[in-house]
Design an enzyme around this catalytic site. Structure first.
Site, PDB file in Angstrom:
ATOM      1  N   SER A   1     -33.282  47.815  11.305  1.00 16.97           N
ATOM      2  CA  SER A   1     -32.346  46.696  11.366  1.00 16.97           C
ATOM      3  C   SER A   1     -31.327  46.797  10.249  1.00 16.97           C
ATOM      4  O   SER A   1     -31.638  47.219   9.131  1.00 16.97           O
ATOM      5  CB  SER A   1     -33.097  45.365  11.245  1.00 16.97           C
ATOM      6  OG  SER A   1     -33.861  45.102  12.392  1.00 16.97           O
TER       7      SER A   1
ATOM      8  N   TYR B   1     -32.905  59.916  33.646  1.00 15.56           N
ATOM      9  CA  TYR B   1     -33.722  59.125  34.564  1.00 15.56           C
ATOM     10  C   TYR B   1     -34.236  59.987  35.712  1.00 15.56           C
ATOM     11  O   TYR B   1     -35.293  59.707  36.280  1.00 15.56           O
ATOM     12  CB  TYR B   1     -32.936  57.930  35.096  1.00 15.56           C
ATOM     13  CG  TYR B   1     -32.844  56.791  34.100  1.00 15.56           C
ATOM     14  CD1 TYR B   1     -33.822  55.799  34.068  1.00 15.56           C
ATOM     15  CD2 TYR B   1     -31.788  56.713  33.194  1.00 15.56           C
ATOM     16  CE1 TYR B   1     -33.749  54.763  33.153  1.00 15.56           C
ATOM     17  CE2 TYR B   1     -31.707  55.680  32.282  1.00 15.56           C
ATOM     18  CZ  TYR B   1     -32.697  54.708  32.261  1.00 15.56           C
ATOM     19  OH  TYR B   1     -32.616  53.680  31.349  1.00 15.56           O
TER      20      TYR B   1
ATOM     21  N   HIS C   1     -32.753  52.146  24.660  1.00 16.14           N
ATOM     22  CA  HIS C   1     -32.325  53.421  25.226  1.00 16.14           C
ATOM     23  C   HIS C   1     -30.962  53.849  24.692  1.00 16.14           C
ATOM     24  O   HIS C   1     -30.750  55.019  24.365  1.00 16.14           O
ATOM     25  CB  HIS C   1     -32.276  53.319  26.749  1.00 16.14           C
ATOM     26  CG  HIS C   1     -33.615  53.353  27.399  1.00 16.14           C
ATOM     27  ND1 HIS C   1     -33.790  53.289  28.767  1.00 16.14           N
ATOM     28  CD2 HIS C   1     -34.867  53.463  26.876  1.00 16.14           C
ATOM     29  CE1 HIS C   1     -35.074  53.335  29.052  1.00 16.14           C
ATOM     30  NE2 HIS C   1     -35.748  53.445  27.929  1.00 16.14           N
TER      31      HIS C   1
ATOM     32  N   TYR D   1     -29.637  46.538  15.117  1.00 18.49           N
ATOM     33  CA  TYR D   1     -30.249  47.670  14.430  1.00 18.49           C
ATOM     34  C   TYR D   1     -29.468  48.943  14.729  1.00 18.49           C
ATOM     35  O   TYR D   1     -28.630  48.999  15.634  1.00 18.49           O
ATOM     36  CB  TYR D   1     -31.709  47.840  14.853  1.00 18.49           C
ATOM     37  CG  TYR D   1     -31.924  47.974  16.344  1.00 18.49           C
ATOM     38  CD1 TYR D   1     -31.724  49.182  17.004  1.00 18.49           C
ATOM     39  CD2 TYR D   1     -32.317  46.883  17.112  1.00 18.49           C
ATOM     40  CE1 TYR D   1     -31.908  49.308  18.382  1.00 18.49           C
ATOM     41  CE2 TYR D   1     -32.514  46.988  18.487  1.00 18.49           C
ATOM     42  CZ  TYR D   1     -32.302  48.187  19.110  1.00 18.49           C
ATOM     43  OH  TYR D   1     -32.469  48.300  20.466  1.00 18.49           O
TER      44      TYR D   1
ATOM     45  N   ARG E   1     -35.643  57.051  14.407  1.00 25.65           N
ATOM     46  CA  ARG E   1     -36.272  55.755  14.200  1.00 25.65           C
ATOM     47  C   ARG E   1     -35.182  54.674  14.115  1.00 25.65           C
ATOM     48  O   ARG E   1     -34.062  54.962  13.675  1.00 25.65           O
ATOM     49  CB  ARG E   1     -37.103  55.731  12.914  1.00 25.65           C
ATOM     50  CG  ARG E   1     -38.214  56.750  12.864  1.00 25.65           C
ATOM     51  CD  ARG E   1     -39.312  56.475  13.875  1.00 25.65           C
ATOM     52  NE  ARG E   1     -40.417  57.426  13.718  1.00 25.65           N
ATOM     53  CZ  ARG E   1     -40.495  58.598  14.325  1.00 25.65           C
ATOM     54  NH1 ARG E   1     -39.526  58.995  15.139  1.00 25.65           N
ATOM     55  NH2 ARG E   1     -41.538  59.387  14.139  1.00 25.65           N
TER      56      ARG E   1
ATOM     57  N   GLY F   1     -43.430  40.456   6.716  1.00 26.02           N
ATOM     58  CA  GLY F   1     -43.267  41.818   6.230  1.00 26.02           C
ATOM     59  C   GLY F   1     -41.829  42.291   6.334  1.00 26.02           C
ATOM     60  O   GLY F   1     -40.880  41.562   6.029  1.00 26.02           O
TER      61      GLY F   1
ATOM     62  N   GLY G   1     -40.525  49.504  17.074  1.00 24.43           N
ATOM     63  CA  GLY G   1     -41.357  50.431  17.813  1.00 24.43           C
ATOM     64  C   GLY G   1     -41.456  50.025  19.272  1.00 24.43           C
ATOM     65  O   GLY G   1     -40.732  49.140  19.735  1.00 24.43           O
TER      66      GLY G   1
ATOM     67  N   PRO H   1     -33.710  41.729   9.910  1.00 19.08           N
ATOM     68  CA  PRO H   1     -32.666  41.123  10.740  1.00 19.08           C
ATOM     69  C   PRO H   1     -32.385  39.684  10.354  1.00 19.08           C
ATOM     70  O   PRO H   1     -31.258  39.196  10.530  1.00 19.08           O
ATOM     71  CB  PRO H   1     -33.238  41.229  12.164  1.00 19.08           C
ATOM     72  CG  PRO H   1     -34.704  41.327  11.984  1.00 19.08           C
ATOM     73  CD  PRO H   1     -34.905  42.092  10.706  1.00 19.08           C
TER      74      PRO H   1
ATOM     75  N   GLU I   1     -26.927  50.093  30.371  1.00 21.73           N
ATOM     76  CA  GLU I   1     -26.615  51.057  29.314  1.00 21.73           C
ATOM     77  C   GLU I   1     -25.176  51.548  29.411  1.00 21.73           C
ATOM     78  O   GLU I   1     -24.513  51.750  28.387  1.00 21.73           O
ATOM     79  CB  GLU I   1     -27.611  52.213  29.374  1.00 21.73           C
ATOM     80  CG  GLU I   1     -29.018  51.777  28.955  1.00 21.73           C
ATOM     81  CD  GLU I   1     -30.140  52.610  29.550  1.00 21.73           C
ATOM     82  OE1 GLU I   1     -29.880  53.770  29.943  1.00 21.73           O
ATOM     83  OE2 GLU I   1     -31.270  52.100  29.629  1.00 21.73           O
TER      84      GLU I   1
END
Length: 398
Positions: free
Chosen positions: A209, A98, A88, A191, A206, A274, A390, A279, A140
């Site tokens: 990392s 919220y 978030h 990231y 999007r 992949g 994701g 990271p 947060e």
């Protein structure tokens, strides 16, 4: 913890609510985006909305949190909450949002469950929502405070200093602040978000990392081009591959993420598949930069050597670390330059030291398989950490 009067209500209605969460989250997102189209345009991933993964992740997190409240009232799923809070914060979510979520989520619950939502049931599930929401808001707020920013103020302008074609589907970008200052500090494994304006005017976000060690004046991200799928999947990665060039300026967030090294000198397992290598590269690079000698077992799986992004760099970093070993598996082809095995990653073939801390990143089937292998070999669940690119469809399953 839930109030005494709400516990039996949530326990009694959890099966019905849980069974309906798919319909509830679908109606929730439809209603919220109809009222606030800017959220779909500029905050939420349109690809994940189209393929349903965001709905699955939301339903899983709500069900896991509610189940914990009634089954383990003295506990709190801190790992799950921290993971969501970092995601978030990396989107610039604010506490006011919220309230929007609450309004449309409860409208969807009433739409789906109808008369079953009595005032007592509504009050109990309202309590569940705000227990989770307030916990996330507090986490947060702490992340924003640690970054020295007000909530939602995460963006900075970063110039592309270098571009490197790593494989046919992966390109890396070296980024530096456009104002000439040093790039903010981050922890190995974290990231950043990248916000890209698309031809239809949407500004889609999007996460990528950071794929090199902290401490440099610049950052590096590696972007794999997402092909196929349902809906506008890959629209940001494709835009970056096709149009982002040296000298271009991007909106990039501050660094977030909880896949970071623990203190100490205990043994590590870095397992990737992949583009999940990114990271792990940052962690390896950091260990080399600080002169660490802690034992490190590096595992990587890929389709083949041509698909293995940062292949030579990974090998060099492992070779430079006195306590590191590298184990590579390729599905489709052998690598004539190394002793990489052909097939699926097989941790049973490796010696794993006691006191191991494991970090996993890659597709969910790979991480589930590796985690299962580690648990069977006696690695405690709390010592296994992961990163998902994701929506986290694994939430609540740990």
């Amino acid at each position: 913890m839930l109030s005494e009067q709400s516990v039996p209500v949530v326990r009694a209605t959890l099966p019905a609510v849980g069974a309906a969460l798919g319909d509830i989250t679908q109606r929730f997102y439809a209603g919220m985006f109809a009222a606030h189209p800017e959220l779909l345009r500029d905050v939420f991933n349109r690809g994940n909305q189209a393929n349903g993964e965001q709905r699955q992740a939301l339903a899983g997190s709500i069900a896991a949190f509610a189940t914990m409240l009634v089954e383990r009232p003295d506990a709190r799923p801190d790992a799950m909450l921290a993971r969501i809070a970092h995601k978030h914060a990396a989107l610039g979510v604010t506490s006011e949002q919220y309230k929007i979520v609450h309004q449309h989520l409860f409208a969807a619950i009433v739409d789906v469950l109808g008369d079953a939502v009595t005032p007592e049931v509504a009050a109990a599930w309202d309590e569940v929502y705000w227990l989770m929401a307030n916990a996330l808001i507090a986490l947060e707020a702490g992340l924003y405070q640690d970054a020295g920013r007000t909530e939602g103020d995460i963006w900075q302008r970063m110039e592309i200093a270098e571009r490197h074609e790593e494989t046919a589907d992966a390109v890396s970008f070296v980024l530096r602040p456009a104002d000439g200052t040093a790039a903010p500090a981050f922890k190995a494994g974290q990231y950043v978000s990248v916000r890209v304006e698309l031809p239809d005017g949407a500004r889609q976000i999007r996460q990528y990392s950071l794929s090199a060690a902290p401490g440099a004046a610049q950052w590096r991200i590696t972007v794999k081009r997402v092909r196929g799928g349902v809906g506008p999947e890959g629209e940001v990665s494709s835009r970056l591959h096709e149009h982002a060039r040296v000298g271009d300026v991007l909106d990039v967030s501050l660094p977030f993420g909880d896949l970071v090294l623990p203190d100490g000198d205990g043994p590590l397992l870095l397992a990737s598949a992949g583009i999940g290598i990114t990271p792990m590269l940052s962690i390896l690079d950091h260990l080399a930069a600080v002169g660490s000698t802690r034992p490190v077992t590096v595992v990587h799986a890929d389709r083949g050597p041509a698909d293995h992004a940062h292949r030579a760099e990974q090998r060099d970093l492992v070779a430079a670390h006195p306590g590191a070993t590298l184990h590579v598996w390729y599905e489709d082809a052998a690598d004539p330059d190394t002793d990489a095995a052909v097939g699926q990653a097989d941790l049973d073939a490796l010696e794993l030291p006691d006191g191991l801390t494991a970090f996993l990143c890659g597709p969910l089937p790979f991480m589930r398989a590796v985690r299962g292998d580690l648990l069977r070999r006696g690695v405690p669940a709390e010592a296994i950490h992961y990163e998902v690119f994701g929506p986290d469809l694994w939430l609540g399953q740990q």
